[in-house]
Design a protein around this motif. Sequence first.
Motif, PDB file in Angstrom:
ATOM      1  N   LYS A 198      -5.447  -9.136  -0.522  1.00  8.29           N
ATOM      2  CA  LYS A 198      -4.848  -9.736   0.678  1.00  8.29           C
ATOM      3  C   LYS A 198      -5.846 -10.661   1.369  1.00  8.29           C
ATOM      4  N   MET A 199      -5.425 -11.902   1.601  1.00  9.70           N
ATOM      5  CA  MET A 199      -6.327 -12.901   2.160  1.00  9.70           C
ATOM      6  C   MET A 199      -6.394 -12.863   3.689  1.00  9.70           C
ATOM      7  N   HIS A 200      -5.330 -12.381   4.312  1.00  6.66           N
ATOM      8  CA  HIS A 200      -5.262 -12.400   5.772  1.00  6.66           C
ATOM      9  C   HIS A 200      -4.931 -10.994   6.293  1.00  6.66           C
ATOM     10  N   PRO A 201      -5.912 -10.120   6.368  1.00  2.51           N
ATOM     11  CA  PRO A 201      -5.652  -8.784   6.929  1.00  2.51           C
ATOM     12  C   PRO A 201      -5.188  -8.885   8.384  1.00  2.51           C
ATOM     13  N   TYR A 202      -4.281  -7.987   8.764  1.00  5.01           N
ATOM     14  CA  TYR A 202      -3.792  -7.937  10.133  1.00  5.01           C
ATOM     15  C   TYR A 202      -4.909  -7.416  11.045  1.00  5.01           C
TER      16      TYR A 202
ATOM     17  N   ALA B 134       0.818  -1.217   0.000  1.00  4.85           N
ATOM     18  CA  ALA B 134       0.000   0.000   0.000  1.00  4.85           C
ATOM     19  C   ALA B 134       0.852   1.266   0.000  1.00  4.85           C
ATOM     20  N   SER B 135       1.888   1.282  -0.826  1.00  7.30           N
ATOM     21  CA  SER B 135       2.839   2.403  -0.805  1.00  7.30           C
ATOM     22  C   SER B 135       2.571   3.451  -1.881  1.00  7.30           C
TER      23      SER B 135
ATOM     24  N   TYR C 129     -10.174  -3.136  -0.383  1.00  8.71           N
ATOM     25  CA  TYR C 129      -9.249  -4.249  -0.535  1.00  8.71           C
ATOM     26  C   TYR C 129      -7.805  -3.747  -0.451  1.00  8.71           C
ATOM     27  N   ASN C 130      -6.974  -4.549   0.197  1.00  6.22           N
ATOM     28  CA  ASN C 130      -5.531  -4.316   0.198  1.00  6.22           C
ATOM     29  C   ASN C 130      -4.974  -5.106  -0.982  1.00  6.22           C
TER      30      ASN C 130
ATOM     31  N   SER D 233     -11.282  -2.830   8.739  1.00  5.76           N
ATOM     32  CA  SER D 233     -12.166  -2.424   7.647  1.00  5.76           C
ATOM     33  C   SER D 233     -11.772  -3.047   6.308  1.00  5.76           C
ATOM     34  N   THR D 234     -10.687  -3.803   6.300  1.00  5.45           N
ATOM     35  CA  THR D 234     -10.212  -4.407   5.056  1.00  5.45           C
ATOM     36  C   THR D 234     -11.055  -5.635   4.708  1.00  5.45           C
ATOM     37  N   ILE D 235     -11.449  -5.719   3.464  1.00  8.20           N
ATOM     38  CA  ILE D 235     -12.194  -6.889   2.979  1.00  8.20           C
ATOM     39  C   ILE D 235     -11.177  -7.966   2.595  1.00  8.20           C
TER      40      ILE D 235
END
Length: 446
Positions: free
Chosen positions: A288-292, A243-244, A270-271, A297-299
Amino acid sequence: MATLTQSRRATQVGVALGYAVLSGLLMGVALPPYDLPLGFVALAPFFAAIWTLPRLLVPLLGLLHGWLVGMTAMGFGVALSEVGALLPFLIYGVAVGVVGLVARDVGDLSRLRAVLWVGAAGVLLEYLESFLFIPFHAAMAVWRNTPFLQLATVTGVWGLSLFLWSGWAALGYALAMRRWTPALTALVGIGVAIHAFGLLAIWWSEPRGMPLRVAAVQGDPTDAELIQQVRQSEAQFAVIPEASIMQEQAIPLAKEMGVPVMVGFWDNGYNCAAIAFPNGRMTAPYHKMHPYIVERSTIPGTHAEPFPTEFGLIGAAICYDTMFTDTLRQLCRQRAVLVGVPTNDPVASNLAYHHLHGAIHTIRAAEHRIPIVRAESWATSMIVNRVGRLVASAGEGPAVLTTTVQVASSGTLYTLLGDYLPLICLVALAWGVLRRRGGCHKSSGV
């Protein structure tokens, strides 16, 4: 007599606490950034301590061990605002305490079968812990031991953990009993065989494949100096941090760098990661399948597919994805030849999370015979070759890592079979419990 007994009990508790402190410090310095070669013995003092304590104190000893591991990893510089950063280490300490209780219940650990039961309990707890927000693997203590990591091509990280937990239990029991045991003899032989297999596997696999020059950009990827370094590095492919950039910056950045770039950006909750090409093309994004845990709020994404490039299929795993086994396994089952890992780790004292997260990448590479390019936003970017050897790494601050890796179609027995070993451990433990209960019934005449 009572005074003498109390004095002896106090001495035993003191010795046990000393062992727990020693095991916490040993494990702490076996992990990065210290990386002392103590991983194979780090937890043995804990397993030596559990035999002289009341059973209810064993979990508390595990918590003490976990707390010391965390404090050591964080450089003993934990501010009050960072106390929560110790939670993953305390959860790990709970797991250590539970394995200690299993060891106490098994009893005589002089036999190989007995210590393997303890090892199975460790593997099963690690597997269950992977469903929590902070997975931990014992094998992170030996992440630089490339020959040993080759066992993961057959068993995944779980085989490494099985050997380590079993070895710690066997050595701890031998220390407590002050005698060498048949289990220890067997495990030394198994360890030598694993390393011999690993050396042969490295000799066979490491030089194979097509050479590809890759770059990991650490820092702001739009910085003119970093862009210039990528252009001068003769890299053929680059990865930038998680996400840069904004999505609309991706193609202009690839044109400036002059190479295909794996980019990280946010899009509609989405990330994302995608590959942008200098010719103006960009792949569909991976989510991204495994948000921290802080990305509430990430799907989450539901699957991983590698991107087609002129070098072959290249996959993406974003930051925390690599702490889980499924993302890379999906990519490698589809014959990816390389995985890029855009990353932005949470900051803790001594960059503890950066270093511990980085350690998992050599294991993931070895599991599937695939090179990994990890681009972190501030520190510990790294490039790992297809046998799990760390070939380039960065400290803190802006940097561009560049090296050549061999790429080939990935895949191992573990890629094919997946996480089968935790299930075997579950069956073995269940069989052991039933067997012990059956023995109790017989001895009571039922």
